[in-house]
Design an enzyme around this catalytic site. Structure first.
Site, PDB file in Angstrom:
ATOM      1  N   ALA A  52     -31.895 -39.486 -70.209  1.00  0.00           N
ATOM      2  CA  ALA A  52     -30.949 -40.523 -69.783  1.00  0.00           C
ATOM      3  C   ALA A  52     -30.869 -41.626 -70.842  1.00  0.00           C
ATOM      4  O   ALA A  52     -31.850 -41.906 -71.538  1.00  0.00           O
ATOM      5  CB  ALA A  52     -31.380 -41.098 -68.442  1.00  0.00           C
ATOM      6  N   PRO A  53     -29.707 -42.261 -70.991  1.00  0.00           N
ATOM      7  CA  PRO A  53     -29.529 -43.279 -72.044  1.00  0.00           C
ATOM      8  C   PRO A  53     -30.543 -44.418 -71.977  1.00  0.00           C
ATOM      9  O   PRO A  53     -30.837 -45.032 -72.997  1.00  0.00           O
ATOM     10  CB  PRO A  53     -28.103 -43.783 -71.799  1.00  0.00           C
ATOM     11  CG  PRO A  53     -27.411 -42.661 -71.109  1.00  0.00           C
ATOM     12  CD  PRO A  53     -28.448 -41.997 -70.273  1.00  0.00           C
ATOM     13  N   ARG A  54     -31.074 -44.702 -70.800  1.00  0.00           N
ATOM     14  CA  ARG A  54     -32.017 -45.815 -70.693  1.00  0.00           C
ATOM     15  C   ARG A  54     -33.390 -45.454 -71.265  1.00  0.00           C
ATOM     16  O   ARG A  54     -34.250 -46.331 -71.429  1.00  0.00           O
ATOM     17  CB  ARG A  54     -32.156 -46.243 -69.227  1.00  0.00           C
ATOM     18  CG  ARG A  54     -32.671 -45.167 -68.290  1.00  0.00           C
ATOM     19  CD  ARG A  54     -32.654 -45.626 -66.852  1.00  0.00           C
ATOM     20  NE  ARG A  54     -33.104 -44.594 -65.911  1.00  0.00           N
ATOM     21  CZ  ARG A  54     -32.327 -43.665 -65.407  1.00  0.00           C
ATOM     22  NH1 ARG A  54     -31.043 -43.619 -65.755  1.00  0.00           N
ATOM     23  NH2 ARG A  54     -32.803 -42.764 -64.548  1.00  0.00           N
ATOM     24  N   TYR A  55     -33.611 -44.153 -71.537  1.00  0.00           N
ATOM     25  CA  TYR A  55     -34.927 -43.718 -72.009  1.00  0.00           C
ATOM     26  C   TYR A  55     -34.964 -43.420 -73.513  1.00  0.00           C
ATOM     27  O   TYR A  55     -36.038 -43.221 -74.054  1.00  0.00           O
ATOM     28  CB  TYR A  55     -35.379 -42.458 -71.262  1.00  0.00           C
ATOM     29  CG  TYR A  55     -35.572 -42.680 -69.786  1.00  0.00           C
ATOM     30  CD1 TYR A  55     -36.404 -43.694 -69.316  1.00  0.00           C
ATOM     31  CD2 TYR A  55     -34.934 -41.874 -68.847  1.00  0.00           C
ATOM     32  CE1 TYR A  55     -36.590 -43.897 -67.952  1.00  0.00           C
ATOM     33  CE2 TYR A  55     -35.110 -42.063 -67.490  1.00  0.00           C
ATOM     34  CZ  TYR A  55     -35.940 -43.083 -67.048  1.00  0.00           C
ATOM     35  OH  TYR A  55     -36.123 -43.282 -65.701  1.00  0.00           O
ATOM     36  N   ILE A  56     -33.831 -43.328 -74.161  1.00  0.00           N
ATOM     37  CA  ILE A  56     -33.815 -42.970 -75.580  1.00  0.00           C
ATOM     38  C   ILE A  56     -33.234 -44.117 -76.399  1.00  0.00           C
ATOM     39  O   ILE A  56     -32.486 -44.963 -75.885  1.00  0.00           O
ATOM     40  CB  ILE A  56     -33.015 -41.675 -75.825  1.00  0.00           C
ATOM     41  CG1 ILE A  56     -31.587 -41.798 -75.267  1.00  0.00           C
ATOM     42  CG2 ILE A  56     -33.729 -40.489 -75.216  1.00  0.00           C
ATOM     43  CD1 ILE A  56     -30.743 -40.563 -75.517  1.00  0.00           C
TER      44      ILE A  56
END
Length: 889
Positions: free
Chosen positions: A135-139
């Site tokens: 997910a974008p919040r993790y990378i």
């Protein structure tokens, strides 16, 4: 292809970003009606041009689609050298991109996976397995050093307002590199498609340099996933061209294969699925497939018992996604904002010319900035040295205008020294000089600074004057700085054409019902003929001399009086048919030998002369051109002296299938029987090795290996010192760096010089005989992988020259007579050490003794094997048999 109405619209509305002036007609009654023709003509054209120019197709200058360009622009705005959450980058990009966050996130992940412009951190998915990113919040992500060097320069960027007018975004980014060809691009718009294949980083730089030097260049695709590619039909990336891409398949052993590189556009998951489907359909026979991919691709295929690994490799290429065809379609948006179909070479030339213009513009801007700095430095120096600020007129000036007028008057004698006219803004800058700076003023440093500016300007003038050489140096610096990180991943080679019928597994059995005239693989209770596959052709010979080729099926009617049938191998000139037939009801008997290499399916042919009443008296099919001897018994007639004679088929020349043959006899034949079996009349098979496709063939392509008989083998020696032997089957695969490939001679003595890693890296010498290995690699260097082969020679009496180097270079070189130096031993023997001193080279020199050359290819003699039931009856007994008389004694 773009429809003409779309193309005309785009040409007529190039650069116009406004919607059409079409208005929906107002309805005066309660029934609302719209004029659809007008709506389609204008609104659809607006939509089509928008999708083509602003969404799906990359621009030729920077190689980016609008969403990619906006992502990079947003990342540059946020760039501070640290990683940013992808969710934040997506949010920043939404200020410029009028679509959802999903499209931005997907485009960002694709850019990151290309490993060129974006430095990624976290789980960004896997292009090998097809796994998606986290997910974008993790990378997290940031611009790569290459992107910062090549992509951005706000001073040379043309800007426009964003979709809501609140921000500015670049029309195109000033990319100084063939980014479009390096990354590739793919998009589907209204009425057209774009598919630009990626190319190698270093090869693009070399091609740009070659173009600037006026030299020719050729570009071929290169894929991150590796594999191999056949570019014979690439056609410079133009529409209508195509490339074939193959996975890399290695043989672990005769029962196990490993796929270590996958074709472009495929993943290990899709590849495994296609392999399992082919196995379910019976095209290949495997036991199981294990996908063990991690950092590198690794699909392990376990073969079923009794299955050929080489044949399975060909079948994988023929029936699965291990080989795919890709059709490029280089469609780009040009500088006039129109779609154009170009070749790869034209795109590279345009981008290279564009890079020249950008670099020249940067130099001109840099020069102008230096001129401004030089101008003010000169003004400041004169202002302080002449102590203008101490003049009474300056100190007593009533207002700013009088002070500026006094400064301008004092500078009048010095104005010819300035690089441009002195403006009011220049005088105002002089007024802003602080007293602390004036007190610290140093004339020598000021002169040094002015000289530095002049030197830099002179250098820039030289670069502008020689802008092509400067651009070549720019590309060379990029290659030196980043090229080592981008080696070619895809091997360029030619592919041989794999015939599916030759490599498909025999997944069915062929049966025949002679009484009813049916054949097929569904007739389980009838006569078994042979194993076959469901894509094979069958050749059928009839007793009246007719024959034809049919496609195999579950059950089909082919006619009665079937004489012979079998699986047909197209272009097989080794299978020879030996035939004796009678022409007509009472004609002469003919004998002929022929092959059937290629005919039209379902068309009836005749091996006789086509006369009514013709009949086949004797027939045999010989897979290697064997020629038997038959006994011919004639019907007795008055005054007929000859009743029985033998005929050898090897005395009959092999001719075309349409030939009439030779007259065997004019008398009526009672019976023909096999007397003796014979050997092949075709001799050994001539074998060549094609280094382009790394396969042997019988068609004269490549290096001639010799004439091979049934038990002959091929010797292969690889560059790493491993060797193995194989048969001469054309389905064999040869991989790696091949140092020697030739017909195997078990009595040939070989000499090898090597650095032995187990013996402190000293040079050793050994003489040995190669042994048969049945495809299994054996090492002549030992088990230590660090050992290195220096030379390998088949000369009977070799002589080697040893030249010393390093600290021992003062020593005189010496010559070794190898036969006297060491005896012949096994290939596993350590050998004999040459020296303990440091060597510079060990080379073979002209021998002083030579062996007699002998021809090892001795033709096989004709071998006659007695038939099991040879008819050797006396003549009087034959007469009684023919006339039906019963013998009492």
């Amino acid at each position: 292809m773009i429809p003409e109405d779309i193309e005309d619209f785009i040409e007529s509305s190039a650069g116009d970003k406004e919607h059409s002036e079409y208005k929906v007609p107002e309805s005066t009654d309660g029934d609302s009606r719209h004029v659809l023709s007008g709506m389609y003509k204008d609104w659809f054209m607006d939509y089509a041009s928008y999708v083509i120019t602003d969404r799906a197709v990359p621009h030729i200058n920077d190689g980016l689609k609008p969403v990619q360009r906006r992502i990079l622009h947003a990342m540059k705005r946020k760039d501070d050298g640290r990683y940013n959450k992808v969710a934040n980058i997506v949010g920043e990009t939404m200020q410029f991109h009028p679509h959802g966050d999903q499209s931005i996130g997907g485009a960002l992940v694709q850019l990151g996976q290309k490993d060129l412009l974006i430095d990624c951190q976290g789980n960004w998915g896997n292009i090998l397995t097809g796994d998606g990113a986290a997910a974008p919040r993790y990378i997290e992500a940031r611009l790569s050093k290459f992107a910062l060097d090549v992509v951005f320069n706000p001073k040379t960027t043309n800007w426009k307002l964003s979709y809501d007018g609140r921000n500015k975004e670049p029309i195109t980014l000033p990319v100084k590199y063939p980014l479009l060809l390096a990354q590739g691009g793919e998009g589907i718009a209204v009425g057209l498609q774009s598919k630009v294949l990626p190319h190698n980083f270093n090869e693009l730089l070399d091609a740009s340099i070659a173009y600037l030097k006026g030299e020719t260049f050729v570009l071929y695709p290169d894929f991150q996933t590796g594999g191999s590619i056949d570019v014979s039909r690439y056609n410079d990336g133009e529409r209508g061209g195509a490339v074939k891409v193959r996975a890399k398949i290695n043989k672990i052993d005769n029962k196990t294969l490993a796929i270590t590189e996958v074709p472009f556009g495929r993943t290990t998951a899709t590849l495994t699925e296609s392999i399992l489907k082919a196995n379910d359909k019976g095209k290949i026979k495997i036991r199981k497939v294990d996908d063990m991919t991690a950092k590198q691709a690794e699909i392990v295929i376990h073969l079923a018992p009794g299955v050929s690994s080489d044949k399975t490799i060909d079948a994988l290429y023929a029936f699965t996604d291990c080989e795919i065809s890709i059709s490029p379609n280089c469609c780009v948006i040009d500088e006039e904002n129109k779609p154009q179909f170009l070749t790869v070479s034209k795109i590279l030339k345009h981008i290279t010319d564009h890079t020249v213009r950008l670099l020249k513009l940067e130099l001109e801007i840099q020069k102008q900035e230096l001129l401004e700095s030089l101008h003010f430095a000169s003004l400041e120096k004169i202002f302080i040295e002449e102590r203008i600020y101490k003049d009474k007129e300056f100190e007593n000036a009533k207002d700013m205008d009088m002070a500026l007028a006094h400064i301008d008057q004092r500078l009048e004698p010095f104005k010819p020294q300035f690089v441009r006219e002195v403006l009011r803004d220049d005088l105002l800058r002089l007024m802003e000089i602080k007293m602390g700076r004036i007190l610290k003023f140093n004339k020598d440093k000021a002169d040094e600074l002015i000289a530095s500016y002049k030197s830099q300007i002179a250098t820039i003038d030289s670069h502008i004057e020689h802008i092509v050489a400067y651009t070549i140096d720019w590309f060379s610096r990029l290659k030196d700085k980043y090229g080592k990180d981008h080696p070619r991943m895809t091997e360029i080679r030619s592919f041989d054409t794999i015939e599916a019928a030759k490599v498909v597994e025999a997944n069915e059995k062929l049966y025949v019902n002679r009484e009813e005239g049916f054949i097929g693989y569904g007739l389980k209770k009838d006569e078994y003929i042979c194993n076959c596959s469901d894509i094979d052709d069958v050749i059928i010979f009839y007793k009246d001399g007719k024959y034809k080729i049919v496609k195999i099926s579950e059950k089909m009617f082919v006619g009665k009086n079937i004489l012979y049938l079998n699986v047909f191998k197209r272009n097989d000139n080794r299978t020879i048919y030996n035939v004796i037939y009678r022409d007509g009801k009472a004609g002469y008997s003919y004998i002929k030998r022929f092959s059937v290499t290629g005919v039209t399916r379902d068309k009836e042919y005749d091996l006789s002369q086509g006369t009514d009443g013709s009949r086949v008296l004797y027939f045999s099919a010989n897979p290697n051109g064997e020629a038997e001897t038959v006994k011919v018994i004639l019907k007795p007639k008055p005054r007929q002296k000859l009743l029985v004679f033998d005929k050898k088929f090897r005395e009959v020349a092999i001719k075309g299938r349409a030939s009439m043959g030779n007259i065997l006899t004019k008398a009526d034949i009672h019976k023909i029987s096999l007397k003796t079996k014979g050997g092949s009349t075709l001799g050994g098979r001539q074998v060549w090795f094609d280094r382009d496709v790394l396969r042997v063939n019988y068609d004269g392509r490549g290096d001639y290996l010799g004439e091979f008989f049934a038990d002959d083998l091929i010797l292969v020696v690889q560059g790493n010192g491993e060797f193995y032997t194989t048969n001469f089957d054309s389905s064999n695969h040869y991989q790696g760096e091949i140092r020697v490939i030739e017909k195997f001679d078990p009595n040939k003595v070989w000499t090898a010089a090597l650095f032995d890693a187990d013996q402190q890296g000293f040079p050793y010498l050994k003489r040995f005989l190669f042994e048969t290995s049945n495809h299994k690699p054996q090492a002549i260097l030992g088990e230590n992988a660090a050992s290195k082969l220096i030379l390998l020679t088949e000369t009977a009496y070799p002589r080697l020259e040893v030249v010393f180097g390093g600290h021992d270079s003062f020593r005189e070189a010496f010559i070794i007579d190898v036969e006297e130096f060491i005896a012949v031993k096994g290939f596993k023997a350590k050998g004999k050490r040459i020296t303990t001193f440091e060597t510079a080279s060990i080379t073979e020199i002209e021998p002083t003794r030579f062996s007699e050359t002998e021809d090892g290819n001795v033709p096989q003699p004709d071998i006659d094997i007695e038939a099991d039931e040879a008819d050797e009856k006396p003549v009087d007994e034959l007469l009684d048999e023919i006339t039906g008389q019963q013998r009492l004694f």
